[in-house]
Design a protein around this motif. Structure first.
Motif, PDB file in Angstrom:
ATOM      1  N   TYR A  74      79.409 -10.621  10.712  1.00 25.54           N
ATOM      2  CA  TYR A  74      79.488 -10.281   9.288  1.00 25.54           C
ATOM      3  C   TYR A  74      79.631 -11.544   8.441  1.00 25.54           C
ATOM      4  N   MET A  75      80.529 -12.427   8.838  1.00 24.62           N
ATOM      5  CA  MET A  75      80.759 -13.655   8.077  1.00 24.62           C
ATOM      6  C   MET A  75      79.506 -14.521   8.037  1.00 24.62           C
ATOM      7  N   THR A  99      95.257 -10.553   8.277  1.00 21.71           N
ATOM      8  CA  THR A  99      93.976 -10.005   8.712  1.00 21.71           C
ATOM      9  C   THR A  99      92.866 -10.856   8.111  1.00 21.71           C
ATOM     10  N   THR A 100      91.725 -10.881   8.800  1.00 15.73           N
ATOM     11  CA  THR A 100      90.569 -11.590   8.253  1.00 15.73           C
ATOM     12  C   THR A 100      90.105 -10.924   6.966  1.00 15.73           C
ATOM     13  N   LEU A 101      90.169  -9.582   6.941  1.00 11.23           N
ATOM     14  CA  LEU A 101      89.751  -8.846   5.748  1.00 11.23           C
ATOM     15  C   LEU A 101      90.487  -9.335   4.508  1.00 11.23           C
ATOM     16  N   LYS A 102      91.808  -9.443   4.583  1.00  6.43           N
ATOM     17  CA  LYS A 102      92.599  -9.872   3.427  1.00  6.43           C
ATOM     18  C   LYS A 102      92.149 -11.243   2.932  1.00  6.43           C
ATOM     19  N   GLY A 103      91.908 -12.154   3.873  1.00  9.35           N
ATOM     20  CA  GLY A 103      91.461 -13.480   3.502  1.00  9.35           C
ATOM     21  C   GLY A 103      90.082 -13.471   2.861  1.00  9.35           C
ATOM     22  N   LEU A 104      89.168 -12.655   3.402  1.00  9.61           N
ATOM     23  CA  LEU A 104      87.824 -12.570   2.841  1.00  9.61           C
ATOM     24  C   LEU A 104      87.835 -11.901   1.465  1.00  9.61           C
ATOM     25  N   GLN A 105      88.762 -10.977   1.272  1.00  6.68           N
ATOM     26  CA  GLN A 105      88.905 -10.380  -0.055  1.00  6.68           C
ATOM     27  C   GLN A 105      89.347 -11.432  -1.070  1.00  6.68           C
ATOM     28  N   TYR A 113      84.905  -1.472   2.331  1.00  2.00           N
ATOM     29  CA  TYR A 113      84.213  -0.367   2.988  1.00  2.00           C
ATOM     30  C   TYR A 113      82.907  -0.835   3.621  1.00  2.00           C
ATOM     31  N   GLU A 114      82.216  -1.759   2.979  1.00  3.00           N
ATOM     32  CA  GLU A 114      81.034  -2.346   3.601  1.00  3.00           C
ATOM     33  C   GLU A 114      81.446  -3.139   4.839  1.00  3.00           C
ATOM     34  N   TYR A 115      82.545  -3.857   4.725  1.00  4.37           N
ATOM     35  CA  TYR A 115      83.085  -4.644   5.839  1.00  4.37           C
ATOM     36  C   TYR A 115      83.412  -3.736   7.018  1.00  4.37           C
ATOM     37  N   HIS A 120      83.704  -1.916  12.203  1.00  2.00           N
ATOM     38  CA  HIS A 120      84.360  -0.799  12.894  1.00  2.00           C
ATOM     39  C   HIS A 120      83.434   0.371  13.179  1.00  2.00           C
ATOM     40  N   TRP A 121      82.816   0.869  12.142  1.00  4.58           N
ATOM     41  CA  TRP A 121      82.139   2.156  12.270  1.00  4.58           C
ATOM     42  C   TRP A 121      80.900   2.091  13.142  1.00  4.58           C
ATOM     43  N   SER A 122      80.453   0.899  13.452  1.00 11.27           N
ATOM     44  CA  SER A 122      79.309   0.732  14.343  1.00 11.27           C
ATOM     45  C   SER A 122      79.718   0.722  15.817  1.00 11.27           C
ATOM     46  N   LEU A 123      81.005   0.748  16.097  1.00  8.44           N
ATOM     47  CA  LEU A 123      81.493   0.716  17.478  1.00  8.44           C
ATOM     48  C   LEU A 123      81.139   1.993  18.223  1.00  8.44           C
TER      49      LEU A 123
END
Length: 256
Positions: A74-75, A99-105, A113-115, A120-123
């Motif tokens: 993703y990154m 979390t990586t999410l918090k940092g990317l935000q 949700y795109e993240y 996740h949802w592709s697992l």
């Protein structure tokens, strides 16, 4: 699929009544493990909180490993971060923000949700996580209000529970990172928000099962009871109320 050798999914019998659980887990103890069988006396306990990833299911399922790879993709693909910079940035964001999410935000104002749809949802949850009927029996037996408390999103937690074949209804609520205003663990705001959602007025009436040393320490520092799950470090075992290899050992630390 999970390949853990403690009391893991692959070792669990198809069906097990709670009366069998104590005998089952005790007979399956790895003699070399440093399991702390400390019976906790928590008469005033009001709620039990369970981390999701690497806690409800073992780390041997490799879910977190796959998620890390998805985050790196993703990154690189979505944020155009050079491949040779991704690993170091991912690591530094996790350390700084939890979390990586918090940092990317913070750095890129990404859409969470795109993240999540990407990481996740592709697992393929069903192939990564096996059903766990013995854990379901233990959770159904546990006579406290129960919550999933995760730094991930609710959909991810729901898909993990579905793969485990554990009814979501066993838990009063799934407290995800959205629920706590993206103030993820180990931020103290996350724990305070979780208490408010669970309607628990005193941190000493809450118990957390988590695999993360940072999360456990943060919860302990504000008065929660904490039990480390999985391959937590010696550091975690020194300050936690107890340590267990997996949630299958709950009967060893909590009485009926």
């Amino acid at each position: 699929m999970g390949t853990g050798t403690d009391v893991s999914q692959t070792d669990s019998p198809e069906e097990v009544s709670f009366d069998m659980v104590d005998t089952y887990v005790l007979s399956s103890v790895n003699k070399d493990s440093q399991t702390v069988y400390k019976q906790l006396e928590l008469q005033d306990l009001e709620a039990v909180f369970f981390d999701c990833d690497d806690t409800l299911y073992p780390s041997s399922c490799k879910v977190s490993e796959q998620v890390r790879k998805n985050i790196q993709s993703y990154m690189n693909e979505k944020l155009q971060i050079p491949t040779d910079k991704v690993l170091d940035l991912q690591h530094s964001l996790f350390l700084e923000y939890g979390t990586t999410l918090k940092g990317l935000q913070e750095l890129y104002a990404i859409d969470p949700y795109e993240y999540w749809s990407y990481i996740h949802w592709s697992l393929d949850y069903e192939s990564l996580i096996q059903k766990d009927s013995s854990l379901r029996s233990i959770l159904q037996w546990l006579p406290f209000r129960k919550f999933v408390f995760t730094n991930a999103d609710k959909t991810h937690a729901q898909k993990c529970l579905q793969a485990l074949d554990i009814p979501e209804e066993i838990f009063e609520d799934i407290i995800d990172v959205v629920s706590v205003g993206f103030n993820n663990k180990p931020d103290p705001k996350s724990f305070l928000a979780a208490l408010k959602i669970a309607r628990v007025d005193n941190p000493s009436k809450a118990l957390l099962f988590d695999d993360s040393v940072r999360n456990l320490r943060a919860a302990k520092n504000i008065g929660w009871h904490v039990v480390a799950v999985g391959n937590s470090s010696i550091e975690a075992k020194e300050f936690c109320d107890a340590w267990i290899p997996s949630l299958h050992y709950i009967p060893c630390v909590l009485s009926k």
